[in-house]
Design an enzyme around this catalytic site. Structure first.
Site, PDB file in Angstrom:
ATOM      1  N   SER A 180       0.937  -1.324  -0.028  1.00 25.03           N
ATOM      2  CA  SER A 180       0.058   0.135   0.058  1.00 25.03           C
ATOM      3  C   SER A 180       0.991   1.402  -0.123  1.00 25.03           C
ATOM      4  O   SER A 180       1.543   1.351  -1.075  1.00 25.03           O
ATOM      5  CB  SER A 180      -0.975  -0.097   0.996  1.00 25.03           C
ATOM      6  OG  SER A 180      -1.986   0.915   1.106  1.00 25.03           O
ATOM      7  N   ASP A 204      -0.548  -4.177  -4.131  1.00 24.92           N
ATOM      8  CA  ASP A 204      -1.593  -3.063  -4.052  1.00 24.92           C
ATOM      9  C   ASP A 204      -1.158  -1.694  -3.712  1.00 24.92           C
ATOM     10  O   ASP A 204      -1.705  -1.344  -2.846  1.00 24.92           O
ATOM     11  CB  ASP A 204      -2.828  -3.744  -3.312  1.00 24.92           C
ATOM     12  CG  ASP A 204      -3.958  -3.144  -3.889  1.00 24.92           C
ATOM     13  OD1 ASP A 204      -4.112  -3.242  -5.250  1.00 24.92           O
ATOM     14  OD2 ASP A 204      -5.027  -2.911  -3.405  1.00 24.92           O
ATOM     15  N   HIS A 274      -8.011  -5.407  -0.737  1.00 22.54           N
ATOM     16  CA  HIS A 274      -6.735  -4.705  -0.728  1.00 22.54           C
ATOM     17  C   HIS A 274      -5.616  -5.423  -0.054  1.00 22.54           C
ATOM     18  O   HIS A 274      -4.366  -5.697  -0.785  1.00 22.54           O
ATOM     19  CB  HIS A 274      -6.821  -3.556   0.285  1.00 22.54           C
ATOM     20  CG  HIS A 274      -5.792  -2.472   0.059  1.00 22.54           C
ATOM     21  ND1 HIS A 274      -5.281  -2.040  -0.915  1.00 22.54           N
ATOM     22  CD2 HIS A 274      -4.900  -1.767   1.108  1.00 22.54           C
ATOM     23  CE1 HIS A 274      -4.308  -1.156  -0.580  1.00 22.54           C
ATOM     24  NE2 HIS A 274      -4.305  -1.117   0.469  1.00 22.54           N
TER      25      HIS A 274
END
Length: 476
Positions: A180, A204, A274
């Site tokens: 992330s 991601d 996610h």
């Protein structure tokens, strides 16, 4: 009388000596206990910062610690000293150095996957594994504040890397895995070394506040020699556009199998898609199966079977997902366009889908639109069933139609197969699909014999079971 007094005095001395001995023993025990506790505290393993929702509400000041694990200290980390990395007992700069960088932590708890990634990376390769803990700085309900800290974390990491380089490390042997926001931090570090880092994996990469940013303000394919990215939540928390040398889009990059579809599922609804990128990466380290991916312009084209010819990428075949994705980079032409790769997965670890290409030629005079469901049975009686494609196929006279179909289990020797044609309409007449030729090819094991069947009719919503025969030649 004198004898009695002497006995009394002797008794008093004995009592006094006994009393003193007892308290001396207590004092010695107390001193030993203090030294033991102090020694235990000194030997206590440094751990990832554990915070809570209270810290997130009040906000946290940025602090970064680097926790080093190697095969010599797999269970007890060594905290690297920012001003003296050379003092490390376990860091071996002649070996690969892998950094794992987490992202936004709105609840303050350590990432659930931290223990697994440490154990799996160390078992896969003899490396220096560095967990970058910036939980103080990432733990906040103010996402903007966490984003602002990303550049600061990168600057601190550069200080550590500079010292490692002085002590014999090479940029090419450095590999950063960022989750992330951590993916963008890795990109910022790579920028500081003009893209000479060996590899960056973005799991991601965060989308909010980065989607409209230019390459220098986010992760970019020029930040390392090889940049691979897994996009698993492009319609919410992740980044949609390609960011790397190769970008992987599991299940199209949006909704992941097994993840909740409604907000009534609580926090999992927001984080499941996610986090799937992380669990796909972890699965690749377990080596229970290789997740094969297919370079393609779009998920739609991939589902239409237009991009499943792995033989076009020989000798390396189609790229695999995860830790071993860099084996495919030898085929990539320097400065070429980014590669997008699509694939489907199951809903749980190890996530591997076993894909087949169904190649059908029909001879209906009228155009038919519909779906074909496939069922396979082996000689032991095991049966696997495909899911119907979400998009209908169009069947025209003497036109070949390629349909990608996948199964959760792989069957080696197929004895029977069943096909069901459906238009998914509940009113109107039932249709027939007249098949001139059918060919079934395993994509995971292309060396297997392709299976054929000729000249048969599929009645709508009626399962047809038959024994396929080996095709006389390969499909063209």
């Amino acid at each position: 009388m004198l004898k009695g007094n002497m006995q009394f005095v002797t008794c008093l001395w004995i009592l006094l000596i006994t009393f003193l001995r007892f308290h001396v023993l207590k004092l010695c025990f107390f001193i030993y206990l203090i030294s033991w506790v102090k020694s235990d505290e000194e030997k206590k393993c440094p751990e990832f910062t554990d915070l809570n929702i209270g810290n997130a509400l009040s906000g946290t000041e940025l602090q970064v610690q680097l926790l080093l694990y190697t095969r010599e200290n797999p269970n007890c980390s060594e905290r690297l000293t920012e001003d003296d990395v050379a003092a490390s007992e376990y860091l071996n700069t002649s070996k690969k150095i892998v950094f794992v960088i987490h992202g936004f932590r709105p609840t303050g708890s350590p990432p659930a996957w931290l223990g697994d990634i440490k154990e799996l990376l160390l078992s896969s390769e003899d490396i220096n594994l560095i967990i970058v803990d910036w939980n103080r700085g990432a733990t906040t309900v103010n996402y903007v504040s966490a984003v602002d800290n990303c550049r600061k974390v990168a600057e601190i990491l550069k200080n550590y890397v500079d010292q490692m380089l002085v002590n014999g490390a090479s940029l090419y042997s450095m590999y950063m895995i960022g989750v992330s926001l951590g993916a963008h931090i890795a990109g910022f570090v790579g920028q500081k070394y003009n893209g000479k880092l060996g590899r960056i994996t973005g799991l991601d990469p965060a989308g909010p506040l980065f989607t409209q940013e230019p390459p220098e303000r986010r992760l970019d394919r020029t930040d390392a020699q090889f940049v691979d990215v897994i996009h698993s939540d492009t319609d919410a928390l992740g980044f949609k556009k390609p960011l790397g040398t190769i970008d992987f889009y599991p299940n199209g990059g949006t909704d992941q199998p097994g993840c909740p579809q409604t907000v009534f599922s609580g926090l999992q609804y927001f984080k499941c898609d996610h986090q799937r990128s992380v669990f796909l990466f972890l699965s690749s380290l377990k080596r229970r199966c290789d997740i094969i991916t297919y370079p393609c312009d779009s998920y739609f084209d991939y589902k239409r079977g237009k991009c499943v010819d792995c033989e076009a990428f020989q000798p390396m075949s189609c790229p695999v997902l995860g830790y071993y994705a860099d084996r495919w980079k030898k085929l990539l032409i320097p400065n070429s366009s980014p590669t997008k790769a699509y694939f489907d997965t199951t809903d749980q670890d190890p996530f591997c889908m076993y894909n087949y290409l169904l190649d059908i030629t029909t001879w209906n005079k009228s155009i038919r639109r519909g779906f074909i469901k496939v069922k396979l049975t082996d000689y032991a009686g095991n049966t696997v069933e495909s899911e119907m494609n979400s998009e209908a196929s169009t069947f025209q006279q003497y036109k070949r139609v390629k349909i990608l179909t996948g199964f959760y289990q792989d069957l080696d020797k197929i004895s029977k197969m069943s096909l069901t044609f459906s238009t998914k309409t509940v009113i109107g007449p039932k249709h027939k699909l007249r098949v001139l030729q059918m060919r079934l090819k395993s994509l995971n094991n292309p060396e297997r014999l392709q299976l054929c069947r000729y000249d048969f009719v599929l009645m709508e919503n009626t399962e047809l079971t038959f024994k396929p025969i080996p095709c006389p030649e390969k499909a063209t």
